[in-house]
Design a protein around this motif. Structure first.
Motif, PDB file in Angstrom:
ATOM      1  N   LYS A 209      30.939  33.013  25.977  1.00 21.09           N
ATOM      2  CA  LYS A 209      30.269  33.152  24.675  1.00 21.09           C
ATOM      3  C   LYS A 209      31.219  32.922  23.506  1.00 21.09           C
ATOM      4  O   LYS A 209      30.788  32.628  22.384  1.00 21.09           O
ATOM      5  CB  LYS A 209      29.619  34.528  24.556  1.00 21.09           C
ATOM      6  N   TYR A 210      32.520  33.042  23.742  1.00 19.71           N
ATOM      7  CA  TYR A 210      33.492  32.822  22.668  1.00 19.71           C
ATOM      8  C   TYR A 210      33.807  31.338  22.470  1.00 19.71           C
ATOM      9  O   TYR A 210      34.445  30.969  21.487  1.00 19.71           O
ATOM     10  CB  TYR A 210      34.788  33.589  22.953  1.00 19.71           C
ATOM     11  N   ALA A 211      33.361  30.487  23.399  1.00 16.82           N
ATOM     12  CA  ALA A 211      33.596  29.039  23.269  1.00 16.82           C
ATOM     13  C   ALA A 211      32.482  28.422  22.427  1.00 16.82           C
ATOM     14  O   ALA A 211      31.780  27.517  22.862  1.00 16.82           O
ATOM     15  CB  ALA A 211      33.651  28.398  24.657  1.00 16.82           C
ATOM     16  N   ASN A 212      32.327  28.901  21.195  1.00 15.03           N
ATOM     17  CA  ASN A 212      31.211  28.468  20.344  1.00 15.03           C
ATOM     18  C   ASN A 212      31.620  27.475  19.268  1.00 15.03           C
ATOM     19  O   ASN A 212      30.816  27.120  18.406  1.00 15.03           O
ATOM     20  CB  ASN A 212      30.520  29.680  19.720  1.00 15.03           C
ATOM     21  N   THR A 213      32.878  27.025  19.282  1.00 15.74           N
ATOM     22  CA  THR A 213      33.330  25.947  18.412  1.00 15.74           C
ATOM     23  C   THR A 213      34.180  24.994  19.237  1.00 15.74           C
ATOM     24  O   THR A 213      34.654  25.354  20.328  1.00 15.74           O
ATOM     25  CB  THR A 213      34.175  26.472  17.225  1.00 15.74           C
ATOM     26  N   ALA A 214      34.387  23.786  18.721  1.00 14.23           N
ATOM     27  CA  ALA A 214      35.179  22.795  19.455  1.00 14.23           C
ATOM     28  C   ALA A 214      36.610  23.286  19.683  1.00 14.23           C
ATOM     29  O   ALA A 214      37.177  23.129  20.769  1.00 14.23           O
ATOM     30  CB  ALA A 214      35.182  21.473  18.692  1.00 14.23           C
ATOM     31  N   LYS A 215      37.203  23.922  18.670  1.00 13.24           N
ATOM     32  CA  LYS A 215      38.586  24.392  18.780  1.00 13.24           C
ATOM     33  C   LYS A 215      38.709  25.499  19.809  1.00 13.24           C
ATOM     34  O   LYS A 215      39.617  25.499  20.655  1.00 13.24           O
ATOM     35  CB  LYS A 215      39.074  24.884  17.417  1.00 13.24           C
ATOM     36  N   ARG A 216      37.799  26.460  19.761  1.00  5.21           N
ATOM     37  CA  ARG A 216      37.839  27.559  20.725  1.00  5.21           C
ATOM     38  C   ARG A 216      37.595  27.058  22.146  1.00  5.21           C
ATOM     39  O   ARG A 216      38.204  27.544  23.103  1.00  5.21           O
ATOM     40  CB  ARG A 216      36.805  28.615  20.358  1.00  5.21           C
ATOM     41  N   SER A 217      36.696  26.098  22.285  1.00  2.34           N
ATOM     42  CA  SER A 217      36.413  25.540  23.606  1.00  2.34           C
ATOM     43  C   SER A 217      37.669  24.946  24.220  1.00  2.34           C
ATOM     44  O   SER A 217      37.979  25.182  25.401  1.00  2.34           O
ATOM     45  CB  SER A 217      35.324  24.470  23.512  1.00  2.34           C
ATOM     46  N   GLN A 218      38.395  24.174  23.431  1.00  2.00           N
ATOM     47  CA  GLN A 218      39.605  23.550  23.956  1.00  2.00           C
ATOM     48  C   GLN A 218      40.683  24.581  24.286  1.00  2.00           C
ATOM     49  O   GLN A 218      41.349  24.492  25.328  1.00  2.00           O
ATOM     50  CB  GLN A 218      40.163  22.532  22.959  1.00  2.00           C
ATOM     51  N   MET A 219      40.852  25.578  23.422  1.00  7.06           N
ATOM     52  CA  MET A 219      41.843  26.628  23.680  1.00  7.06           C
ATOM     53  C   MET A 219      41.523  27.372  24.975  1.00  7.06           C
ATOM     54  O   MET A 219      42.415  27.648  25.788  1.00  7.06           O
ATOM     55  CB  MET A 219      41.881  27.607  22.509  1.00  7.06           C
ATOM     56  N   MET A 220      40.259  27.671  25.190  1.00  7.23           N
ATOM     57  CA  MET A 220      39.871  28.397  26.399  1.00  7.23           C
ATOM     58  C   MET A 220      39.978  27.517  27.637  1.00  7.23           C
ATOM     59  O   MET A 220      40.267  28.001  28.736  1.00  7.23           O
ATOM     60  CB  MET A 220      38.456  28.958  26.239  1.00  7.23           C
ATOM     61  N   LEU A 221      39.748  26.217  27.466  1.00  7.96           N
ATOM     62  CA  LEU A 221      39.882  25.287  28.579  1.00  7.96           C
ATOM     63  C   LEU A 221      41.340  25.220  29.045  1.00  7.96           C
ATOM     64  O   LEU A 221      41.631  25.304  30.244  1.00  7.96           O
ATOM     65  CB  LEU A 221      39.404  23.897  28.148  1.00  7.96           C
ATOM     66  N   VAL A 222      42.264  25.110  28.091  1.00  8.10           N
ATOM     67  CA  VAL A 222      43.691  25.035  28.414  1.00  8.10           C
ATOM     68  C   VAL A 222      44.172  26.340  29.050  1.00  8.10           C
ATOM     69  O   VAL A 222      44.816  26.338  30.103  1.00  8.10           O
ATOM     70  CB  VAL A 222      44.525  24.718  27.151  1.00  8.10           C
ATOM     71  N   SER A 223      43.853  27.455  28.419  1.00  6.07           N
ATOM     72  CA  SER A 223      44.307  28.750  28.949  1.00  6.07           C
ATOM     73  C   SER A 223      43.662  29.052  30.297  1.00  6.07           C
ATOM     74  O   SER A 223      44.269  29.701  31.155  1.00  6.07           O
ATOM     75  CB  SER A 223      44.006  29.869  27.948  1.00  6.07           C
ATOM     76  N   GLY A 224      42.434  28.567  30.497  1.00  5.19           N
ATOM     77  CA  GLY A 224      41.753  28.788  31.768  1.00  5.19           C
ATOM     78  C   GLY A 224      42.449  28.092  32.921  1.00  5.19           C
ATOM     79  O   GLY A 224      42.696  28.690  33.976  1.00  5.19           O
ATOM     80  N   PHE A 225      42.781  26.821  32.753  1.00  6.46           N
ATOM     81  CA  PHE A 225      43.483  26.085  33.806  1.00  6.46           C
ATOM     82  C   PHE A 225      44.876  26.670  34.045  1.00  6.46           C
ATOM     83  O   PHE A 225      45.344  26.748  35.193  1.00  6.46           O
ATOM     84  CB  PHE A 225      43.591  24.600  33.449  1.00  6.46           C
ATOM     85  N   MET A 226      45.539  27.092  32.976  1.00  4.45           N
ATOM     86  CA  MET A 226      46.863  27.698  33.127  1.00  4.45           C
ATOM     87  C   MET A 226      46.785  28.996  33.937  1.00  4.45           C
ATOM     88  O   MET A 226      47.610  29.246  34.820  1.00  4.45           O
ATOM     89  CB  MET A 226      47.455  27.989  31.735  1.00  4.45           C
ATOM     90  N   SER A 227      45.769  29.801  33.649  1.00  2.00           N
ATOM     91  CA  SER A 227      45.589  31.065  34.387  1.00  2.00           C
ATOM     92  C   SER A 227      45.285  30.803  35.861  1.00  2.00           C
ATOM     93  O   SER A 227      45.759  31.534  36.742  1.00  2.00           O
ATOM     94  CB  SER A 227      44.451  31.874  33.760  1.00  2.00           C
TER      95      SER A 227
ATOM     96  N   MET B  18      38.853  32.736  35.869  1.00  2.00           N
ATOM     97  CA  MET B  18      38.656  31.644  34.919  1.00  2.00           C
ATOM     98  C   MET B  18      37.863  30.479  35.504  1.00  2.00           C
ATOM     99  O   MET B  18      37.606  29.496  34.815  1.00  2.00           O
ATOM    100  CB  MET B  18      40.016  31.133  34.417  1.00  2.00           C
ATOM    101  N   PHE B  19      37.469  30.574  36.773  1.00  2.11           N
ATOM    102  CA  PHE B  19      36.747  29.480  37.414  1.00  2.11           C
ATOM    103  C   PHE B  19      35.547  29.025  36.587  1.00  2.11           C
ATOM    104  O   PHE B  19      35.374  27.830  36.307  1.00  2.11           O
ATOM    105  CB  PHE B  19      36.241  29.914  38.795  1.00  2.11           C
ATOM    106  N   PHE B  20      34.702  29.968  36.213  1.00  2.19           N
ATOM    107  CA  PHE B  20      33.422  29.583  35.622  1.00  2.19           C
ATOM    108  C   PHE B  20      33.429  29.662  34.100  1.00  2.19           C
ATOM    109  O   PHE B  20      32.473  29.232  33.462  1.00  2.19           O
ATOM    110  CB  PHE B  20      32.309  30.396  36.267  1.00  2.19           C
ATOM    111  N   VAL B  21      34.510  30.175  33.557  1.00  2.08           N
ATOM    112  CA  VAL B  21      34.745  30.007  32.117  1.00  2.08           C
ATOM    113  C   VAL B  21      35.042  28.533  31.873  1.00  2.08           C
ATOM    114  O   VAL B  21      34.444  27.880  31.017  1.00  2.08           O
ATOM    115  CB  VAL B  21      35.936  30.878  31.656  1.00  2.08           C
ATOM    116  N   VAL B  22      35.960  28.000  32.669  1.00  2.00           N
ATOM    117  CA  VAL B  22      36.340  26.592  32.570  1.00  2.00           C
ATOM    118  C   VAL B  22      35.152  25.680  32.852  1.00  2.00           C
ATOM    119  O   VAL B  22      34.875  24.730  32.104  1.00  2.00           O
ATOM    120  CB  VAL B  22      37.497  26.295  33.547  1.00  2.00           C
ATOM    121  N   GLN B  23      34.410  25.958  33.915  1.00  2.00           N
ATOM    122  CA  GLN B  23      33.304  25.074  34.294  1.00  2.00           C
ATOM    123  C   GLN B  23      32.192  25.078  33.251  1.00  2.00           C
ATOM    124  O   GLN B  23      31.592  24.041  32.962  1.00  2.00           O
ATOM    125  CB  GLN B  23      32.745  25.474  35.661  1.00  2.00           C
TER     126      GLN B  23
END
Length: 442
Positions: free
Chosen positions: A308-326, A352-357
């Protein structure tokens, strides 16, 4: 009405409409995905007894587990294009009946060859379910809400592993009843619910918002206005599907590549986690199932609270990067740690599996529309899901070479580090709504 009042009214309507959609659609879609995931992955918990009865090596098991994804992937695009034409209700019902019959039929495999054939047939039967439902969600949710909706839908995977592993372990205890092996009972019992639920899906699932009796005209108007405003800038809403258009879009290809890596990680852990946990020491099948479920509880918590926090383009990318790193860090801990620390590592990675997906599958709707979006989602699922074949096969091969079921984790770690770098390069283009807002601010 002032702009402020209009915005407040819009937010109020959004909350009312989305609440109705979550209440009436999401529970059913989640249950459908729970059953589908149990039926495609239950061979993981049955591996030990099946391998003895059927004479399967680790490589043969990994190949059979992965073959599901070959037919599954090749049928994704045509399945999604058919669903866009005939409607979600009919097509999801058809998918459920065929996969339920074949899943139950897995009880009658007699050796490696029939095991391979049935896995191929199961993949073909289930093809199109996931991208079809993701496409279906784009008919109901706008960009700001879509990652949360996809994340909630993906809870089905987590619940399937939380419930499916102990359930499978319990069903294996029926070994010898009526002359059947425990794994045969498992396939029969777990295949039937898909067939039964299919008829309920056909009875209640609306094809689009205007077909939903539980939505008011104001709700329908809000959804249609919201989706029209978020139309990708410069993209025709009646755009036809084209491989050339998809393969010349660099952002789309990058998203495919990182999804491929994600699927290697998810399905390798899905099929080999029971074996890794079994290597910690002697335990019963039910205990094995309970321990296997723990990382999926972490995956469920991550998938429920974070998208639910991936509601902007910037946040989406930040969560995508941190998700794969985790995920990479979690797999390293899983490979190096013992029973307790290793399980904690798998929990970190799985969280982070389904946050990323959920974030990955929001990108096509920012790049495509119409039949191009339907085909694009199918193509993303088609190419990415081949990681579900590649990963388990390599894991099985490395286990046979090294004697360790966790040897493949290092292979996954290397790819996850590459995916972290790739995620940092993914950019979401602006929607028509974003462009209009930027023009107004000039």
């Amino acid at each position: 009405m002032s702009n402020v009042q209009s915005k407040v009214a819009s937010l109020g309507q959004a909350a009312i409409t989305n609440a109705k959609i979550y209440k009436h659609l999401m529970p059913l879609l989640i249950i459908v995905y729970i059953i589908s995931f149990i039926d495609r992955t239950n061979i993981g918990i049955a591996r030990a007894s099946m391998s003895i009865d059927l004479g399967l090596s680790a490589t043969a098991y990994g190949l059979g587990a992965g073959l599901f994804f070959l037919t599954y992937s090749t049928m994704e695009i045509p399945s999604n294009l058919i669903m866009a034409r005939v409607g979600a209700r009919f097509w999801i019902t058809r998918i459920m009946i065929t996969w339920g019959l074949i899943s139950a039929g897995m009880a009658f495999v007699t050796g490696p060859i029939s095991f391979y054939v049935m896995r191929l047939l199961l993949g073909a039967a289930e093809a199109g379910l996931y991208p079809g439902i993701i496409l279906y969600l784009t008919y109901w949710f706008g960009r700001e809400e879509r990652a949360r909706a996809v994340g909630m839908f993906l809870l089905g995977v987590c619940i399937a592993n939380i419930v499916g592993a102990p359930l499978g372990g319990a069903l294996l205890m029926l070994d010898g009843v009526a002359g059947l092996h425990g794994w045969q009972w498992m396939f029969i019992v777990e295949g039937i619910p898909a067939i039964i639920l299919a008829f309920y899906v056909y009875a209640v699932l609306p094809d689009k918002p205007r077909d939903a009796k539980w939505l008011t005209p104001d709700d329908v108007s809000y959804i249609e206005t919201k989706l029209a405003a978020e139309q990708p800038a410069g993209v025709d809403k009646n755009q036809k599907f084209s491989f050339k258009t998809a393969f010349t879009n660099k952002t789309f290809l990058l998203v495919v590549a990182i999804y491929f890596t994600h699927q290697i990680a998810v399905y390798s852990l899905t099929y080999f986690l029971p074996s890794i946990i079994r290597s910690y020491g002697e335990m019963g099948t039910f205990t094995l199932g309970l321990l296997t479920a723990i990382p999926w509880i972490a995956a469920a918590l991550g998938g429920f609270f974070l998208p639910k926090y991936a509601n902007t383009a910037k946040r989406s990318q930040m969560m995508l990067v941190s998700g794969f790193m985790s995920m990479a860090i979690g797999f390293v801990i899983g490979a190096l740690g013992g029973p307790v620390l290793g399980l904690i590592g798998f929990c970190i990675g799985a969280s982070m599996f389904f946050v990323v997906q959920s974030i990955i599958f929001t990108y096509p709707a920012t790049l495509m529309s119409g039949n191009m979006l339907a085909g694009g989602l199918g193509l993303l699922a088609c190419l990415g899901i081949t990681g579900g074949f590649f990963g388990p096969y390599v894991f099985g091969l490395l286990e046979d070479k090294t004697g360790s079921p966790s040897a493949g984790l290092w292979f996954a770690v290397i790819l996850l580090v590459c995916a972290t770098i790739g995620a940092a390069m993914v950019k979401q283009p602006p929607s028509a709504k974003d462009n209009n807002r930027a023009e107004a601010e000039k």
